[in-house]
Motif scaffolding. Structure first.
Motif, mmCIF file in Angstrom:
data_model
loop_
_atom_site.group_PDB
_atom_site.id
_atom_site.type_symbol
_atom_site.label_atom_id
_atom_site.label_comp_id
_atom_site.label_asym_id
_atom_site.label_seq_id
_atom_site.Cartn_x
_atom_site.Cartn_y
_atom_site.Cartn_z
ATOM 1 N N ASP A 44 7.796 -17.393 -28.375
ATOM 2 C CA ASP A 44 7.768 -16.289 -27.415
ATOM 3 C C ASP A 44 8.739 -15.172 -27.780
ATOM 4 N N GLY A 45 9.469 -15.346 -28.871
ATOM 5 C CA GLY A 45 10.395 -14.302 -29.309
ATOM 6 C C GLY A 45 11.555 -14.106 -28.371
ATOM 7 N N GLY A 46 11.930 -15.148 -27.640
ATOM 8 C CA GLY A 46 13.044 -15.045 -26.704
ATOM 9 C C GLY A 46 12.695 -14.362 -25.403
ATOM 10 N N ILE A 47 11.422 -14.136 -25.175
ATOM 11 C CA ILE A 47 10.972 -13.454 -23.962
ATOM 12 C C ILE A 47 10.014 -14.394 -23.226
ATOM 13 N N ASP A 48 10.304 -14.686 -21.961
ATOM 14 C CA ASP A 48 9.437 -15.562 -21.170
ATOM 15 C C ASP A 48 8.294 -14.809 -20.512
ATOM 16 N N GLY A 49 8.497 -13.523 -20.265
ATOM 17 C CA GLY A 49 7.452 -12.738 -19.632
ATOM 18 C C GLY A 49 7.772 -11.258 -19.675
ATOM 19 N N GLY A 84 18.718 -8.107 -28.093
ATOM 20 C CA GLY A 84 18.166 -7.924 -29.431
ATOM 21 C C GLY A 84 16.681 -8.220 -29.487
ATOM 22 N N ASP A 85 16.243 -9.219 -28.710
ATOM 23 C CA ASP A 85 14.824 -9.586 -28.684
ATOM 24 C C ASP A 85 13.943 -8.506 -28.061
ATOM 25 N N ILE A 86 14.508 -7.725 -27.143
ATOM 26 C CA ILE A 86 13.681 -6.732 -26.428
ATOM 27 C C ILE A 86 13.927 -5.291 -26.873
ATOM 28 N N GLN A 87 14.984 -5.060 -27.647
ATOM 29 C CA GLN A 87 15.346 -3.713 -28.084
ATOM 30 C C GLN A 87 14.162 -3.047 -28.787
ATOM 31 N N GLY A 88 13.843 -1.838 -28.383
ATOM 32 C CA GLY A 88 12.771 -1.080 -29.008
ATOM 33 C C GLY A 88 11.388 -1.370 -28.437
#
Length: 156
Positions: A44-49, A84-88
């Protein structure tokens, strides 16, 4: 009320991790988030939702991460990793936990040039549930007062 809040928090810690993610998604929906999705359980790239929140005329892309812990305090490294997982890709992140955040984590959540991370700990989750009547029911109990004197005053 304190015991009630504690029991709600205990129930949240007993959820399996995927149910807790679904719970957080639905809580965000109650606050007006749209197009909410839970990511796949693996990779999930460090993202749950993620989802969107309408602000004025535009939608802000928001990612969320859910940590269902009992006694683990979340520190600064987890905040930095999530950022870092959500940046950009997202304009904001929300990190939910049933436990608590360290003071370093709290100070790292907002920086001028970085994606802001909103931290919502177990106590805050419970307060949001109560505020929005989400997964809680309110009972109204009757209160009786003596009004005989009001009847006797009106002898008409």
């Amino acid at each position: 009320m304190l015991e009630f809040k504690k029991s709600l928090l205990v129930q949240l810690t007993l959820l399996d991790p995927y149910s807790f993610e679904e719970f957080c998604k639905r809580l965000l929906h109650v606050f007006g988030f749209k197009y909410l999705k839970i990511t796949s359980r693996s990779k999930d790239g460090g993202i749950d939702g993620f989802g969107e929140l309408k602000i004025g005329l535009a939608f802000m892309k928001v990612a969320f991460e859910c940590k269902r812990y009992t006694n683990t305090t979340i520190g600064r490294p987890k905040i930095s990793q999530f950022r870092g997982d959500i940046q950009g890709k997202y304009q904001q992140g929300i990190l939910f936990t049933t436990s608590r955040f360290s003071s370093d984590a709290k100070s790292a959540s907002f920086h001028n040039v970085a994606v802001p991370i909103v931290l919502i700990d177990g106590s805050a989750i419970v307060n949001l549930m109560i505020e929005r009547n989400f997964c809680v029911e309110k009972e109204v109990l009757p209160v009786y007062t003596n009004a005989i004197d009001l009847v006797l005053e009106n002898k008409n």
